[in-house]
Enzyme design. Structure first.
Site, mmCIF file in Angstrom:
data_model
loop_
_atom_site.group_PDB
_atom_site.id
_atom_site.type_symbol
_atom_site.label_atom_id
_atom_site.label_comp_id
_atom_site.label_asym_id
_atom_site.label_seq_id
_atom_site.Cartn_x
_atom_site.Cartn_y
_atom_site.Cartn_z
ATOM 1 N N THR A 35 -9.947 86.845 -30.713
ATOM 2 C CA THR A 35 -11.152 86.033 -30.895
ATOM 3 C C THR A 35 -10.839 84.548 -30.743
ATOM 4 O OG1 THR A 35 -10.665 86.059 -33.249
ATOM 5 C CG2 THR A 35 -12.283 87.651 -32.497
ATOM 6 N N GLY A 122 9.361 89.670 -30.009
ATOM 7 C CA GLY A 122 8.626 90.648 -29.200
ATOM 8 C C GLY A 122 7.907 91.677 -30.046
ATOM 9 N N ALA A 123 7.635 91.351 -31.320
ATOM 10 C CA ALA A 123 7.000 92.322 -32.212
ATOM 11 C C ALA A 123 5.560 91.928 -32.539
ATOM 12 C CB ALA A 123 7.817 92.458 -33.492
ATOM 13 N N GLY A 124 5.086 90.886 -31.913
ATOM 14 C CA GLY A 124 3.711 90.465 -32.185
ATOM 15 C C GLY A 124 3.574 89.722 -33.502
ATOM 16 N N GLU A 160 3.131 76.718 -24.893
ATOM 17 C CA GLU A 160 3.026 78.137 -24.535
ATOM 18 C C GLU A 160 2.258 78.285 -23.205
ATOM 19 O OE1 GLU A 160 3.938 80.652 -27.114
ATOM 20 O OE2 GLU A 160 3.568 82.268 -25.696
ATOM 21 N N ASP A 172 -1.734 81.440 -33.626
ATOM 22 C CA ASP A 172 -0.346 81.616 -34.063
ATOM 23 C C ASP A 172 0.293 80.290 -34.466
ATOM 24 O OD1 ASP A 172 -1.010 84.082 -33.170
ATOM 25 O OD2 ASP A 172 0.321 84.084 -31.433
ATOM 26 N N TYR A 222 -2.453 89.944 -21.098
ATOM 27 C CA TYR A 222 -3.113 89.009 -22.009
ATOM 28 C C TYR A 222 -4.004 88.048 -21.206
ATOM 29 C CZ TYR A 222 -3.744 85.596 -25.756
ATOM 30 O OH TYR A 222 -4.290 84.753 -26.690
HETATM 31 C C1 GLA Z 1 -1.461 86.449 -29.404
HETATM 32 C C2 GLA Z 1 -1.907 85.034 -29.065
HETATM 33 C C3 GLA Z 1 -2.954 84.536 -30.049
HETATM 34 C C4 GLA Z 1 -4.086 85.543 -30.203
HETATM 35 C C5 GLA Z 1 -3.548 86.956 -30.436
HETATM 36 C C6 GLA Z 1 -4.625 87.994 -30.419
HETATM 37 O O1 GLA Z 1 -0.783 86.463 -30.620
HETATM 38 O O2 GLA Z 1 -0.814 84.150 -29.065
HETATM 39 O O3 GLA Z 1 -3.447 83.278 -29.644
HETATM 40 O O4 GLA Z 1 -4.937 85.514 -29.096
HETATM 41 O O5 GLA Z 1 -2.581 87.312 -29.475
HETATM 42 O O6 GLA Z 1 -5.499 87.803 -31.479
#
Ligand code: GLA
Length: 386
Positions: A35, A122-124, A160, A172, A222
């Site tokens: 979002t 790399g784990a989100g 980024e 993030d 993405y």
């Molecule tokens: C990644 C991106 C964020 C966000 C999330 C999904 O972490 O870096 O900006 O878009 O995905 O919510």
């Protein structure tokens, strides 16, 4: 690794002398996924693990970059701190230095920098944002530039975009820069107005489950989603004047939804607009102490990310399905960009052990991958530690 061990590593590498240490956290997002780049709401919290940076300014006119996690090292002239270095990790800090240079700021002295991370990469869980933000906080402080935190988060996001080529939103970097212990950040990604909401979970833990299937954020998927959302905005514009999906309410969306011809684009928009509504609702429920409803919204978020946004995949879906079988699980969903990475679950204290054991065993049996579980502690945003 302890702070003392880190210091010893720095001295081993760069010799005796003064050294300062900084830390910026990774994050877990409780709800509000995909979002942020649509100007919607997110609800992340900073974690107690992240990236450390030890630094010493030097009389040399170069900056040396080293890491305890990656073999690649670099030495860069202070005038060249905006030049990309292939696909190496150093590109992230370089991308941040570059943002300072864009503001016309220069570096009178060089530095020795040593990085170390205890957040899985790399784990989100935003190891890259933690790396960007810690670099921003370090440079800002050591060179006395006086830039505010939110601007540092934006500079990390720009790094980024320009150096990792991921068109990410602000979530993030914002969480890593602005997090507060035991709070989640309810952030409006359009205005950057935010509220720190206490996360007091009586008898409930936040459990992060790492699928150990690396999320491939740079794989182009993405950026593809970002483009699909832009296509949705274009498709809606003849009927309602919006510049981002965050500007249309769920009720208004239902009126125009049928006008979006492309099925994929329509489903992407459906996820985003419904997720923004879920996030607003979830924050209200948390404030009202209604965790059960909060958990239902988390579940709804995952299902929407699976069916309409299509960013989950076999591993994340398996982890969530197995989690939902455990009594005492209030809600469970993927967190972060998706395509692998982690799930986040609210689990009653007395079910945490069963969760880890049973989900762990069933997940491994089905995927052949060994998961890792963390009981999350919500920590502070980037700071100087010594
Ligand atoms: C990644 C991106 C964020 C966000 C999330 C999904 O972490 O870096 O900006 O878009 O995905 O919510």
């Amino acid at each position: 690794m302890t702070i003392e061990q880190l210091k010893a590593k720095f001295i081993e590498k760069f010799g005796e002398g003064d050294v300062s240490g900084y830390f910026s956290p990774g994050r877990v997002n409780l709800i509000g996924e995909h979002t942020d780049y649509n100007g919607g709401f997110v609800f992340p919290c900073a974690l107690s693990f992240g990236i450390y940076c030890l630094i010493r300014k030097t009389e040399r006119k170069t900056v040396k970059f080293a890491s305890l996690d990656m073999p690649f090292e670099a030495e860069v002239n202070v005038e060249d701190l905006n030049k990309a270095i292939g696909k190496e990790w150093v590109n992230y800090p370089i991308g941040v230095f570059a943002q300072f240079m864009k503001k016309g700021l220069t570096f009178d002295k060089g530095a020795d920098m040593l990085f170390y991370g205890d957040v899985p990469t790399g784990a989100g869980l935003s190891s890259s944002a933690a790396l960007e933000v810690v670099t921003g906080v370090v440079i800002n402080d050591m060179y006395g530039f006086g830039i505010d935190r939110i601007e540092l988060a934006k500079m990390g996001q720009k790094a980024e975009h320009e150096y990792a080529l991921v068109n990410c939103g602000i979530m993030d970097q914002f969480a890593s820069a602005m997090g507060k212990k035991d709070h989640a950040i309810f952030l409006n990604c359009d205005t950057l107005a935010y509220e720190l909401v206490p996360v007091k979970l009586e008898g409930v833990k936040i459990v992060i489950s790492n699928t150990n299937s690396p999320h491939k954020l740079d794989s182009g998927k993405y950026n593809e989603r970002v483009a699909e959302c832009q296509a949705a905005v274009k498709a809606i514009q003849p009927f309602q004047q919006i510049n981002a999906l965050g500007e249309i309410s769920w009720e208004d969306f239902l009126k125009v939804e049928g006008k979006i011809e492309n099925d994929t684009v329509r489903r992407r928009a459906r996820h985003v607009v419904s997720e923004i509504q879920r996030t607003e609702d979830a924050v209200k429920e948390l404030k009202a102490g209604n965790l059960v409803r909060f958990g239902e919204l988390m579940n709804g978020s995952h299902d929407s990310l699976r069916d309409d946004y299509e960013v989950t995949g076999f591993e994340l879906d398996t982890m969530v399905e197995e989690g939902r079988k455990i009594e005492g699980v209030i809600g469970t969903r993927m967190t972060g960009g998706g395509f692998g990475g982690c799930t986040v679950s609210l689990v009653k204290d007395d079910a945490v052990e069963a969760f880890i054991q049973q989900v762990g065993a069933n997940y491994e049996e089905k995927t052949g991958l060994k998961p890792v579980f963390y009981v999350a502690e919500i920590g502070d945003g980037g700071k100087k530690i010594f």
